[in-house]
Design a protein around this motif. Sequence first.
Motif, PDB file in Angstrom:
ATOM      1  N   ARG A 161      42.472  51.466  65.666  1.00 61.68           N
ATOM      2  CA  ARG A 161      43.059  51.070  66.951  1.00 61.68           C
ATOM      3  C   ARG A 161      44.513  50.640  66.793  1.00 61.68           C
ATOM      4  NH1 ARG A 161      43.957  46.398  69.789  1.00 61.68           N
ATOM      5  NH2 ARG A 161      43.076  45.161  68.086  1.00 61.68           N
ATOM      6  N   THR A 162      44.788  49.798  65.791  1.00 67.54           N
ATOM      7  CA  THR A 162      46.137  49.249  65.621  1.00 67.54           C
ATOM      8  C   THR A 162      46.943  49.968  64.543  1.00 67.54           C
ATOM      9  OG1 THR A 162      45.356  47.629  64.002  1.00 67.54           O
ATOM     10  CG2 THR A 162      45.293  46.990  66.332  1.00 67.54           C
ATOM     11  N   LEU A 163      46.281  50.809  63.739  1.00 70.63           N
ATOM     12  CA  LEU A 163      46.920  51.491  62.624  1.00 70.63           C
ATOM     13  C   LEU A 163      47.528  50.481  61.640  1.00 70.63           C
ATOM     14  CD1 LEU A 163      46.788  54.542  62.306  1.00 70.63           C
ATOM     15  CD2 LEU A 163      49.230  54.638  62.749  1.00 70.63           C
ATOM     16  N   GLN A 164      46.775  49.431  61.372  1.00 66.89           N
ATOM     17  CA  GLN A 164      47.147  48.452  60.366  1.00 66.89           C
ATOM     18  C   GLN A 164      46.134  48.503  59.231  1.00 66.89           C
ATOM     19  OE1 GLN A 164      47.391  44.703  62.427  1.00 66.89           O
ATOM     20  NE2 GLN A 164      49.433  45.128  63.259  1.00 66.89           N
ATOM     21  N   CYS A 165      46.569  48.080  58.055  1.00 66.61           N
ATOM     22  CA  CYS A 165      45.718  48.152  56.872  1.00 66.61           C
ATOM     23  C   CYS A 165      45.670  46.798  56.188  1.00 66.61           C
ATOM     24  CB  CYS A 165      46.252  49.214  55.901  1.00 66.61           C
ATOM     25  SG  CYS A 165      45.162  49.552  54.505  1.00 66.61           S
ATOM     26  N   GLN A 166      44.496  46.454  55.673  1.00 68.39           N
ATOM     27  CA  GLN A 166      44.330  45.197  54.974  1.00 68.39           C
ATOM     28  C   GLN A 166      43.471  45.422  53.738  1.00 68.39           C
ATOM     29  OE1 GLN A 166      42.431  43.077  58.234  1.00 68.39           O
ATOM     30  NE2 GLN A 166      40.449  43.157  57.191  1.00 68.39           N
ATOM     31  N   PRO A 167      43.785  44.710  52.625  1.00 65.56           N
ATOM     32  CA  PRO A 167      42.952  44.852  51.425  1.00 65.56           C
ATOM     33  C   PRO A 167      41.702  43.998  51.533  1.00 65.56           C
ATOM     34  CG  PRO A 167      44.749  43.342  50.998  1.00 65.56           C
ATOM     35  CD  PRO A 167      44.952  43.833  52.405  1.00 65.56           C
ATOM     36  N   ILE A 168      40.662  44.406  50.864  1.00 67.55           N
ATOM     37  CA  ILE A 168      39.444  43.618  50.780  1.00 67.55           C
ATOM     38  C   ILE A 168      39.051  43.571  49.309  1.00 67.55           C
ATOM     39  CG2 ILE A 168      38.116  45.679  51.464  1.00 67.55           C
ATOM     40  CD1 ILE A 168      35.965  43.739  52.488  1.00 67.55           C
ATOM     41  N   SER A 169      39.033  42.366  48.735  1.00 66.10           N
ATOM     42  CA  SER A 169      38.866  42.188  47.290  1.00 66.10           C
ATOM     43  C   SER A 169      37.551  41.502  46.986  1.00 66.10           C
ATOM     44  CB  SER A 169      40.026  41.358  46.718  1.00 66.10           C
ATOM     45  OG  SER A 169      41.268  41.994  46.969  1.00 66.10           O
ATOM     46  N   PHE A 170      36.964  41.899  45.878  1.00 66.36           N
ATOM     47  CA  PHE A 170      35.697  41.350  45.423  1.00 66.36           C
ATOM     48  C   PHE A 170      35.909  40.774  44.028  1.00 66.36           C
ATOM     49  CE2 PHE A 170      35.000  44.799  48.287  1.00 66.36           C
ATOM     50  CZ  PHE A 170      33.988  44.376  49.119  1.00 66.36           C
ATOM     51  N   SER A 171      35.661  39.461  43.882  1.00 65.83           N
ATOM     52  CA  SER A 171      35.798  38.825  42.570  1.00 65.83           C
ATOM     53  C   SER A 171      34.445  38.281  42.171  1.00 65.83           C
ATOM     54  CB  SER A 171      36.841  37.708  42.604  1.00 65.83           C
ATOM     55  OG  SER A 171      36.476  36.720  43.534  1.00 65.83           O
ATOM     56  N   ALA A 172      34.002  38.626  40.977  1.00 63.24           N
ATOM     57  CA  ALA A 172      32.684  38.211  40.496  1.00 63.24           C
ATOM     58  C   ALA A 172      32.850  37.312  39.287  1.00 63.24           C
ATOM     59  CB  ALA A 172      31.846  39.431  40.128  1.00 63.24           C
ATOM     60  N   PHE A 173      32.094  36.229  39.260  1.00 55.11           N
ATOM     61  CA  PHE A 173      32.118  35.307  38.144  1.00 55.11           C
ATOM     62  C   PHE A 173      30.807  35.428  37.376  1.00 55.11           C
ATOM     63  CE2 PHE A 173      34.788  33.449  41.437  1.00 55.11           C
ATOM     64  CZ  PHE A 173      35.964  33.246  40.738  1.00 55.11           C
ATOM     65  N   SER A 174      30.895  35.708  36.091  1.00 55.19           N
ATOM     66  CA  SER A 174      29.704  35.847  35.268  1.00 55.19           C
ATOM     67  C   SER A 174      29.187  34.475  34.886  1.00 55.19           C
ATOM     68  CB  SER A 174      30.036  36.654  34.010  1.00 55.19           C
ATOM     69  OG  SER A 174      30.977  35.969  33.215  1.00 55.19           O
ATOM     70  N   PRO A 175      27.946  34.333  34.428  1.00 59.91           N
ATOM     71  CA  PRO A 175      27.404  33.040  34.028  1.00 59.91           C
ATOM     72  C   PRO A 175      28.202  32.385  32.911  1.00 59.91           C
ATOM     73  CG  PRO A 175      25.650  34.661  34.270  1.00 59.91           C
ATOM     74  CD  PRO A 175      26.930  35.396  34.391  1.00 59.91           C
ATOM     75  N   ASP A 176      28.886  33.192  32.069  1.00 58.98           N
ATOM     76  CA  ASP A 176      29.679  32.602  30.997  1.00 58.98           C
ATOM     77  C   ASP A 176      30.903  31.878  31.527  1.00 58.98           C
ATOM     78  OD1 ASP A 176      27.901  33.671  29.209  1.00 58.98           O
ATOM     79  OD2 ASP A 176      29.079  35.513  28.898  1.00 58.98           O
ATOM     80  N   ASP A 177      31.412  32.356  32.679  1.00 55.21           N
ATOM     81  CA  ASP A 177      32.603  31.744  33.248  1.00 55.21           C
ATOM     82  C   ASP A 177      32.274  30.643  34.237  1.00 55.21           C
ATOM     83  OD1 ASP A 177      34.077  33.537  31.797  1.00 55.21           O
ATOM     84  OD2 ASP A 177      34.087  35.031  33.421  1.00 55.21           O
TER      85      ASP A 177
END
Length: 478
Positions: free
Chosen positions: A450-466
Amino acid sequence: MFSDLSVHKEGGPSLLCRPDGDEQQREAAEVFQRVLPAYTPCCDAYRIGERNFNRQYAHIYATRLMQMRPLLTERAQQKWGEDVCIRKLCDLNAREQCCIVGTLFKHMELQPSILKEISEEHNLLPQPTRTKFTSDTDELILEDELQRIKLEGKIDKHKCVTGSVIAIYGAEKNDGKFTVEDYCTADLPVQSPRPALKEDRFVLLASGLGLGSTRADSMLGLQLLVDMVTGQLGGQGEQGGAATISRVLLAGNLLSRDTQDKEATTKPKYLTKKTQAGSVEAMRLLDEMLLQLVSSVPVDVMPGHHDPTNYTLPQQPLHRCMFPLSSVYPTLQLVPNPYQASMDGVRFLGTSGQNISDIQKYSSKDDHLDILEDTLRLRHLAPTAPDTLGCYPFYQKDPFIIEECPHVYFSGNAPSFQCRTVQGPEGQEVLLVTVPEFCSTQTACLVNLRTLQCQPISFSAFSPDDNDDDDSEMNVSH
């Protein structure tokens, strides 16, 4: 075919169980219906029927120049006046101010050559490994159907690449070189108007999934992405947002570089025991991942540099036999690279990134977004093909010429997410997007139709060690 995304407000006792409560509580459950855009594929120009590799590659340069000469002649007259003198190289007069339309050729001493590789077998010094092949000794040459001439003056040889068709303005000097005073490109082609949409609809772009990687945590972020798109991640608000994602586009390099086992190829098969190509297991994982997606949303799958298809551009779609589970669904679309389609009247055009990476190697430019804009201004997807980028030997028409201006122009497998909107000389408006490599950045991007705009979508995962808690965290950047 499409599963509804439902959320039970009161919740249930356990996963995959019906919620407790009476019929009123069950009726109060909110249902999100995914709205699908009108979809028109436009990839016929990139599909190769009968293949013939007996032709010479000179034909594609001649065809490219012939197709683009009228476009550049018109642009030259707009920029330097209707009465500008336009000549061919065979008609040049010394010191006459004129305009020439031709194809650039960049003579590079550091460019890889098969002859230099053969010289290693004769105990000569091998060429060092390089990521850039430019040097101060490079020479820029313009050629047309009959002749060629060296260029100097106001044109940066380090920013130009072989195969670009441009118009130059200047004069030939007594030393036989052409002094460039100005130059222009074909610029953006005609653009069809973009329809006005009443509600937000998103297309998710992702590339470089890297399945089959040796990294232990490579699959966690990808599963979070799949769960988000299918509405299985988050609460009511997240599921309502997932329902607005109307299509998913995977832009190449679905498999990791690790699946291309070079050690296995150096050893005869009869000396190996119970070995299996890494790409086989990676394709099985890809099929299972696509099965989760296509049961909920339409998905377009483009091949990339590391994927099992032809090496040369245009890369043909992956074969359906590789996807025994997901190919049953009509929502799976296996498309070529480059890719072109219209979604609700918004025209998408893009590649898996080989064209941008190749230009980066043979020019001084490093920013993928700037290179992406340059190819749009040149009105050509892959100017370095077939010189340094493999392509099919076309001879009647160059399919990489951009004949209709897209609304969204993207390239996959970039080092980072970038986007910006550029304007054309006739009011064209194009959203440029570099889609990051997901396996290294854990980032995809959403384009709003609709607006011709773009946005990032990030996934960060933390392991049990961290982290003491065995949890995963998803971050969405707007």
